[in-house]
Motif scaffolding. Structure first.
Motif, short mmCIF file in Angstrom:
data_model
loop_
_atom_site.label_atom_id
_atom_site.label_comp_id
_atom_site.label_asym_id
_atom_site.label_seq_id
_atom_site.Cartn_x
_atom_site.Cartn_y
_atom_site.Cartn_z
N PRO A 205 -0.41 1.94 7.80
CA PRO A 205 -0.75 2.38 9.16
C PRO A 205 0.15 1.75 10.22
CG PRO A 205 -2.74 1.86 7.92
CD PRO A 205 -1.59 1.37 7.11
N LYS A 206 0.57 0.51 10.00
CA LYS A 206 1.49 -0.14 10.96
C LYS A 206 2.84 0.55 10.95
CE LYS A 206 -0.75 -4.64 10.36
NZ LYS A 206 -0.60 -6.03 9.85
N ILE A 207 3.30 0.97 9.78
CA ILE A 207 4.57 1.69 9.69
C ILE A 207 4.47 3.03 10.39
CG2 ILE A 207 6.14 2.85 8.07
CD1 ILE A 207 5.56 0.53 6.11
N ALA A 208 3.32 3.69 10.24
CA ALA A 208 3.12 4.98 10.91
C ALA A 208 3.21 4.85 12.42
CB ALA A 208 1.77 5.58 10.50
N GLU A 209 2.73 3.72 12.93
CA GLU A 209 2.76 3.48 14.38
C GLU A 209 4.10 2.95 14.85
OE1 GLU A 209 -0.46 0.85 15.18
OE2 GLU A 209 -2.02 2.29 14.61
N ALA A 210 4.75 2.11 14.03
CA ALA A 210 6.02 1.48 14.41
C ALA A 210 6.93 1.44 13.19
CB ALA A 210 5.78 0.08 14.96
N PRO A 211 7.68 2.51 12.93
CA PRO A 211 8.49 2.61 11.71
C PRO A 211 9.49 1.48 11.52
CG PRO A 211 8.34 4.73 12.80
CD PRO A 211 7.75 3.73 13.75
N ALA A 212 9.93 0.85 12.59
CA ALA A 212 10.93 -0.22 12.49
C ALA A 212 10.29 -1.60 12.35
CB ALA A 212 11.85 -0.19 13.71
N ASP A 213 8.98 -1.66 12.18
CA ASP A 213 8.29 -2.94 12.03
C ASP A 213 8.72 -3.58 10.71
OD1 ASP A 213 6.47 -5.00 11.46
OD2 ASP A 213 4.83 -4.00 12.50
N ARG A 214 9.61 -4.56 10.79
CA ARG A 214 10.20 -5.15 9.59
C ARG A 214 9.16 -5.86 8.73
NH1 ARG A 214 15.39 -6.29 7.93
NH2 ARG A 214 16.20 -5.37 9.84
N LYS A 215 8.20 -6.54 9.36
CA LYS A 215 7.17 -7.23 8.57
C LYS A 215 6.32 -6.23 7.80
CE LYS A 215 3.41 -10.58 8.69
NZ LYS A 215 2.62 -9.79 7.71
N ALA A 216 5.94 -5.14 8.46
CA ALA A 216 5.14 -4.12 7.77
C ALA A 216 5.93 -3.50 6.63
CB ALA A 216 4.70 -3.04 8.76
N ARG A 217 7.21 -3.26 6.87
CA ARG A 217 8.07 -2.71 5.81
C ARG A 217 8.16 -3.69 4.63
NH1 ARG A 217 9.24 2.75 5.82
NH2 ARG A 217 9.83 3.45 7.92
N SER A 218 8.30 -4.96 4.94
CA SER A 218 8.37 -5.97 3.88
C SER A 218 7.07 -6.03 3.09
CB SER A 218 8.69 -7.34 4.51
OG SER A 218 8.77 -8.33 3.51
N ASP A 219 5.94 -6.00 3.80
CA ASP A 219 4.64 -6.03 3.12
C ASP A 219 4.44 -4.80 2.24
OD1 ASP A 219 4.12 -8.41 4.39
OD2 ASP A 219 2.79 -7.54 5.91
N ALA A 220 4.88 -3.64 2.72
CA ALA A 220 4.74 -2.42 1.94
C ALA A 220 5.60 -2.47 0.68
CB ALA A 220 5.11 -1.20 2.78
N LEU A 221 6.82 -2.98 0.81
CA LEU A 221 7.70 -3.07 -0.35
C LEU A 221 7.15 -4.07 -1.37
CD1 LEU A 221 10.32 -1.79 -1.34
CD2 LEU A 221 11.56 -3.72 -0.34
N TYR A 222 6.59 -5.16 -0.86
CA TYR A 222 5.92 -6.15 -1.72
C TYR A 222 4.76 -5.49 -2.48
CZ TYR A 222 2.47 -9.91 -2.55
OH TYR A 222 1.52 -10.75 -3.09
N GLY A 223 3.95 -4.73 -1.76
CA GLY A 223 2.84 -4.04 -2.40
C GLY A 223 3.31 -3.03 -3.44
N ALA A 224 4.39 -2.32 -3.13
CA ALA A 224 4.93 -1.34 -4.07
C ALA A 224 5.42 -2.02 -5.35
CB ALA A 224 6.06 -0.57 -3.41
#
Length: 354
Positions: A205-224
């Motif tokens: 949801p954070k990526i959906a709101e702010a696609p360039a959010d590096r922390k959210a991207r990092s957390d998503a990649l970690y989860g993946a």
């Protein structure tokens, strides 16, 4: 008292961080590779050629023909290049389609693979390959299929469109959901599964709101990464059987199909796997696992109707029949009419129902 279990850890070298793709030439050299084939999709050919340039003289060729569901005819074209160029290693930078092709080549040759994912597909962490031949998708498992090195570079995901980020993340969550009620589940993988679901459910949801959010991207990649590890370590069940059937037989988009089917397959298995459902719901921060998955996908703006993805209504009956043929193990016995109803709800995009 702890129940008895078997845990098989798969050997793999994982490099995680930001800017880690710069380590690719070093990894190629570390593996002793001298004639590398770089793989990409047609849409990412420019990236594939840039990767080959970064590798330098050890990159022998680029094959930009990877496509979803890993058709055998595409693999055969790549194999012709492998033989002609005396390839001794594979580098794949891309999503599940590119990773799938690398794994298909490795299955036939046992060549080492280096994979740098650009989506949240998770297949880079598995010794599993799904190939499509004559409209039928089948899966197989082999140590040859597992990549030797996976480079997770958060920078590669920053440009991933929000829509694709959402369905790719839901696809990853599906791996962890099924791991929690798999026949060969174990406490180590269950810990990873819950953490993977939690990380993605909070990050997407954070990526959906702010696609360039590096922390959210990092957390998503970690989860993946965690969810992909789950898929590689334990068996699959009804959800993956349905998605393989729909993808291979109706040529539906892979991640989008997983997103639409997951809430319904989860609801189908809910009565037979109450502990798994509690774990999933807890990781999602909701009271009901199946509805929580549906609501998350809806919040992300994902397509929840198979008919919107290109499936025809008469395909419901065909898919139900195919799901009953050569079935995967499942916690709840497979009932043809119940599966047909499940598919009908997914076709229409309706909320899940146990």
């Amino acid at each position: 008292m702890m129940e008895a279990f078997v845990y098989n850890a798969h050997p793999a070298r994982v490099i995680f961080g930001s800017g880690t793709l710069r380590q690719l030439p070093t990894e190629v050299e570390r593996l002793g590779l001298r004639r590398v084939l770089v793989l990409s999709t047609p849409q990412q050919e420019k990236d594939g050629r840039a990767t080959a340039e970064a590798i330098g003289g050890r990159a022998a060729a680029v094959f930009a023909g990877a496509t979803m569901h890993t058709p055998v005819e595409v693999t055969e074209k790549a194999m012709a290049l492998v033989l002609a160029e005396r390839i001794d290693g594979i580098v794949a930078v891309g999503g599940g389609s590119t990773t799938g092709l690398a794994k298909a080549v490795a299955l036939r040759t046992d060549l080492p693979q280096i994979v740098a994912p650009t989506t949240y597909a998770g297949s880079e962490m598995t010794p599993i390959l799904g190939e499509t031949r004559d409209g039928v998708k089948t899966t197989q498992k082999s140590p040859k299929i597992l990549p030797e090195v996976v480079i997770y570079d958060v920078d590669l995901t920053l440009s991933l469109p929000v829509a694709l980020s959402s369905v790719s993340g839901m696809n990853a969550i599906a791996h962890a959901v099924e791991a929690l009620y798999a026949q060969d589940r174990n406490p180590i993988i269950s810990l990873m599964a819950v953490e993977g679901i939690r990380a993605l459910a909070q990050a997407l949801p954070k990526i959906a709101e702010a696609p360039a959010d590096r922390k959210a991207r990092s957390d998503a990649l970690y989860g993946a990464w965690l969810c992909g590890t789950c898929l590689g370590a334990v068996g699959m069940a009804l959800h993956h059987k349905l998605c393989h059937t729909l993808g291979g037989s109706f040529d539906l988009p892979h991640a989008e199909t997983h997103t639409a089917v997951l809430p319904h397959a989860t609801a189908y298995n809910a009565p037979a796997a109450p502990e798994a459902m509690r774990a999933i719901a807890g990781a999602l921060g909701t009271g009901d696992a199946a509805r929580g998955l549906y609501d998350l996908a809806h919040r992300l703006g994902a397509t929840l109707a198979l008919k919107t993805l290109g499936m025809t209504e008469h395909g419901i009956e065909t898919a139900a029949d195919l799901a009953m043929a050569n079935p995967y193990w499942n916690p709840r016995p497979l009932e043809r009419n119940a599966i047909r109803d499940l598919l009908a709800r997914a076709y229409a995009g309706e909320p899940p129902r146990a």
